[in-house]
Design a protein around this motif. Sequence first.
Motif, mmCIF file in Angstrom:
data_model
loop_
_atom_site.group_PDB
_atom_site.id
_atom_site.type_symbol
_atom_site.label_atom_id
_atom_site.label_comp_id
_atom_site.label_asym_id
_atom_site.label_seq_id
_atom_site.Cartn_x
_atom_site.Cartn_y
_atom_site.Cartn_z
ATOM 1 N N ARG B 4 1.029 -1.070 0.183
ATOM 2 C CA ARG B 4 -0.207 0.082 0.043
ATOM 3 C C ARG B 4 0.830 1.350 0.176
ATOM 4 N NH1 ARG B 4 -2.992 -1.572 5.423
ATOM 5 N NH2 ARG B 4 -1.362 -2.320 5.520
ATOM 6 N N GLN B 5 1.824 1.372 0.582
ATOM 7 C CA GLN B 5 2.634 3.201 1.096
ATOM 8 C C GLN B 5 3.364 3.030 -0.754
ATOM 9 O OE1 GLN B 5 6.356 3.192 4.002
ATOM 10 N NE2 GLN B 5 4.596 1.214 4.876
ATOM 11 N N LYS B 6 3.721 1.211 -1.071
ATOM 12 C CA LYS B 6 4.574 1.761 -2.368
ATOM 13 C C LYS B 6 3.527 2.453 -3.610
ATOM 14 C CE LYS B 6 7.658 -1.981 -3.044
ATOM 15 N NZ LYS B 6 8.383 -3.572 -3.434
ATOM 16 N N LYS B 7 2.534 1.644 -3.334
ATOM 17 C CA LYS B 7 1.625 2.604 -4.402
ATOM 18 C C LYS B 7 1.337 4.139 -4.249
ATOM 19 C CE LYS B 7 -2.552 1.319 -5.263
ATOM 20 N NZ LYS B 7 -3.869 -0.027 -4.872
ATOM 21 N N THR B 8 0.913 4.687 -2.842
ATOM 22 C CA THR B 8 0.555 5.037 -2.592
ATOM 23 C C THR B 8 1.461 5.801 -2.964
ATOM 24 O OG1 THR B 8 -0.764 4.777 -0.870
ATOM 25 C CG2 THR B 8 0.077 6.635 -0.999
ATOM 26 N N ARG B 9 3.109 6.250 -2.501
ATOM 27 C CA ARG B 9 3.966 7.622 -2.493
ATOM 28 C C ARG B 9 3.919 7.290 -4.397
ATOM 29 N NH1 ARG B 9 9.026 8.868 0.086
ATOM 30 N NH2 ARG B 9 10.641 8.361 -1.563
ATOM 31 N N ASN B 10 4.008 6.389 -5.158
ATOM 32 C CA ASN B 10 4.257 5.702 -6.954
ATOM 33 C C ASN B 10 3.120 7.060 -6.904
ATOM 34 O OD1 ASN B 10 6.788 5.002 -7.617
ATOM 35 N ND2 ASN B 10 4.983 2.412 -7.951
ATOM 36 N N ALA B 11 1.848 6.873 -6.472
ATOM 37 C CA ALA B 11 0.847 8.017 -7.055
ATOM 38 C C ALA B 11 1.354 9.259 -6.701
ATOM 39 C CB ALA B 11 -0.785 7.431 -6.447
ATOM 40 N N ILE B 12 1.370 9.787 -5.487
ATOM 41 C CA ILE B 12 2.201 10.874 -5.259
ATOM 42 C C ILE B 12 2.934 11.243 -6.450
ATOM 43 C CG2 ILE B 12 3.112 12.588 -3.776
ATOM 44 C CD1 ILE B 12 1.796 10.428 -1.091
ATOM 45 N N PHE B 13 3.456 10.875 -6.350
ATOM 46 C CA PHE B 13 5.591 11.367 -7.375
ATOM 47 C C PHE B 13 4.448 11.214 -8.515
ATOM 48 C CE2 PHE B 13 8.718 9.154 -4.733
ATOM 49 C CZ PHE B 13 9.127 10.650 -4.186
ATOM 50 N N SER B 14 3.375 10.401 -9.116
ATOM 51 C CA SER B 14 3.106 10.324 -10.732
ATOM 52 C C SER B 14 2.234 11.921 -10.474
ATOM 53 C CB SER B 14 2.705 9.100 -11.684
ATOM 54 O OG SER B 14 1.368 9.168 -10.353
ATOM 55 N N ILE B 34 -3.255 16.094 -4.049
ATOM 56 C CA ILE B 34 -3.820 14.883 -3.620
ATOM 57 C C ILE B 34 -5.034 14.753 -4.006
ATOM 58 C CG2 ILE B 34 -5.573 14.651 -1.446
ATOM 59 C CD1 ILE B 34 -4.102 16.798 0.161
ATOM 60 N N ASP B 35 -5.895 15.190 -4.940
ATOM 61 C CA ASP B 35 -6.879 15.241 -5.849
ATOM 62 C C ASP B 35 -6.567 14.272 -6.859
ATOM 63 O OD1 ASP B 35 -8.355 16.275 -3.887
ATOM 64 O OD2 ASP B 35 -8.818 18.125 -5.362
ATOM 65 N N LYS B 36 -5.022 14.426 -7.731
ATOM 66 C CA LYS B 36 -4.419 13.570 -8.272
ATOM 67 C C LYS B 36 -4.362 12.470 -8.583
ATOM 68 C CE LYS B 36 -3.171 14.985 -13.407
ATOM 69 N NZ LYS B 36 -3.594 16.330 -14.422
ATOM 70 N N ALA B 37 -3.927 12.592 -6.785
ATOM 71 C CA ALA B 37 -3.892 11.090 -6.994
ATOM 72 C C ALA B 37 -4.461 10.042 -6.121
ATOM 73 C CB ALA B 37 -2.083 11.169 -5.414
ATOM 74 N N ASP B 38 -5.050 10.540 -5.944
ATOM 75 C CA ASP B 38 -7.020 10.266 -5.093
ATOM 76 C C ASP B 38 -6.120 9.370 -3.749
ATOM 77 O OD1 ASP B 38 -9.331 9.355 -5.153
ATOM 78 O OD2 ASP B 38 -8.701 7.501 -6.389
ATOM 79 N N ILE B 39 -6.433 10.645 -3.310
ATOM 80 C CA ILE B 39 -5.860 10.008 -1.273
ATOM 81 C C ILE B 39 -6.083 10.840 -0.688
ATOM 82 C CG2 ILE B 39 -3.473 8.322 -3.114
ATOM 83 C CD1 ILE B 39 -2.305 10.786 -1.343
ATOM 84 N N GLY B 40 -5.781 10.355 0.301
ATOM 85 C CA GLY B 40 -6.866 11.225 1.370
ATOM 86 C C GLY B 40 -5.204 12.284 2.561
ATOM 87 N N ARG B 41 -6.162 13.260 2.721
ATOM 88 C CA ARG B 41 -5.005 14.543 2.973
ATOM 89 C C ARG B 41 -4.004 13.982 3.735
ATOM 90 N NH1 ARG B 41 -5.322 18.554 1.722
ATOM 91 N NH2 ARG B 41 -4.009 20.824 3.153
ATOM 92 N N THR B 42 -4.703 12.867 4.882
ATOM 93 C CA THR B 42 -3.198 12.546 6.004
ATOM 94 C C THR B 42 -2.435 11.636 5.017
ATOM 95 O OG1 THR B 42 -5.613 12.247 6.992
ATOM 96 C CG2 THR B 42 -4.211 11.543 8.219
ATOM 97 N N THR B 43 -2.857 10.720 4.200
ATOM 98 C CA THR B 43 -2.218 9.830 3.470
ATOM 99 C C THR B 43 -0.983 10.579 3.384
ATOM 100 O OG1 THR B 43 -3.979 8.889 3.313
ATOM 101 C CG2 THR B 43 -2.173 8.197 2.032
ATOM 102 N N PHE B 44 -1.269 12.137 2.383
ATOM 103 C CA PHE B 44 -0.276 12.796 2.009
ATOM 104 C C PHE B 44 0.767 13.119 3.013
ATOM 105 C CE2 PHE B 44 2.245 17.125 1.226
ATOM 106 C CZ PHE B 44 2.368 16.258 -0.125
ATOM 107 N N TYR B 45 0.062 13.610 3.873
ATOM 108 C CA TYR B 45 0.523 14.105 5.250
ATOM 109 C C TYR B 45 2.155 13.291 5.956
ATOM 110 C CZ TYR B 45 0.066 18.971 4.354
ATOM 111 O OH TYR B 45 -0.306 20.255 3.410
ATOM 112 N N SER B 46 1.164 11.569 5.682
ATOM 113 C CA SER B 46 2.190 10.662 6.737
ATOM 114 C C SER B 46 3.520 10.173 5.725
ATOM 115 C CB SER B 46 1.522 9.691 6.776
ATOM 116 O OG SER B 46 0.774 8.571 5.315
#
Lengths: 181, 181
Positions: B4-14, B34-46
Amino acid sequence: MDRRQKKTRNAIFSAFTDLLRTESYSKITVQQIIDKADIGRTTFYSHFETKDDLLKSLSQEIFDHVFSDDLDKEKTHDFSQNHGTGDRILHILYHLQEHMDYLSGILSGDGGELFMDFFKAYLVDLFTPSVRSVTRSAPEDYILNHMICDFSETIRWWSRNPQYSPDEICNFFLESTPISE
Amino acid sequence: MDRRQKKTRNAIFSAFTDLLRTESYSKITVQQIIDKADIGRTTFYSHFETKDDLLKSLSQEIFDHVFSDDLDKEKTHDFSQNHGTGDRILHILYHLQEHMDYLSGILSGDGGELFMDFFKAYLVDLFTPSVRSVTRSAPEDYILNHMICDFSETIRWWSRNPQYSPDEICNFFLESTPISE
DNA sequence: ACTGTTACTGAACACGGTATTCGGTAACAA
DNA sequence: TTGTTACCGAATACCGTGTTCAGTAACAGT
């Protein structure tokens, strides 16, 4: 111009440059300027649209002075004769030295970009003749950009190492940048 | 590392690099990422403390790759032999070209400063040997700063004129900067 | 399949800085 | 003296940042 306006404008400028001596542009808030200048918030915004606008105006004032063509009227140095690129560079350096103390506050940080864009607009005129006389495989635009960057960065470096004289700085610049006259 | 972490990290980077293709760093908001990566705000800041932190991480990833010493493993070009400064520069340019499309978004604007600081840290090692071999009246520090600025600005210029090949850019740089080997 | 752990979610919130509004006061120029 | 113009400052809307918290979903090991 209304006496009050002048007074206010001056107060803003000097508060601003004062703050720039100890803090970088981006970290200075409008509120700090207002407090130091001892004026109302509304007054600030009636003089300048934004903080960036203030920096632009300050830059304008500096450059109007630095790049003025009244070379002969200057007292700190004499360039009444030949006005080659090298001389003009030295002339500019002499003027910039007067503003050096707060210039470093502008140059370090994000605000530098805004100032530099301004600066570069003036430098284009200064360096275009030199570019023409340099024959290289690189495009003219590349060379011009290169020279402007060199000069800008020289100023930036100087603001961090203010112990050098304008003449020394001028030499440093000329010997490391390909300007053939 | 958790999938999950990898996925999120990738989503943020791309999401981030995607946005950088059309907008400059400073204008991009965390919310957009956050919108483009389609993740929660908290997730970004974690994952990243701040937006600057994200840029730093991205820069780190780029430079880890670009300045890696595994020159022989590269397939796009071959530098298995001599590794002089000129060759290393060309090598770096080849790598940077892969990131060119979104690099311009980083370089133009305030974010450039942060990236550049990073960049310069690597370039110091690259250019220090050259500085030593150049004899000038200017201080070593000035020359070094000068070379780094030249190189940085070359990259910046390249990002605005991407039609040139790494080899051409390398030549432009070498012929306008005093690097004697 | 169960279980404890870890990661993600998203709405709500505090905070700081920007820029505007507005009713009122003081300085100016004629 | 009078009309104009500048200044004042508190209140306000706005936006972006970064945090909190209670709840949900995915994971790894047994």
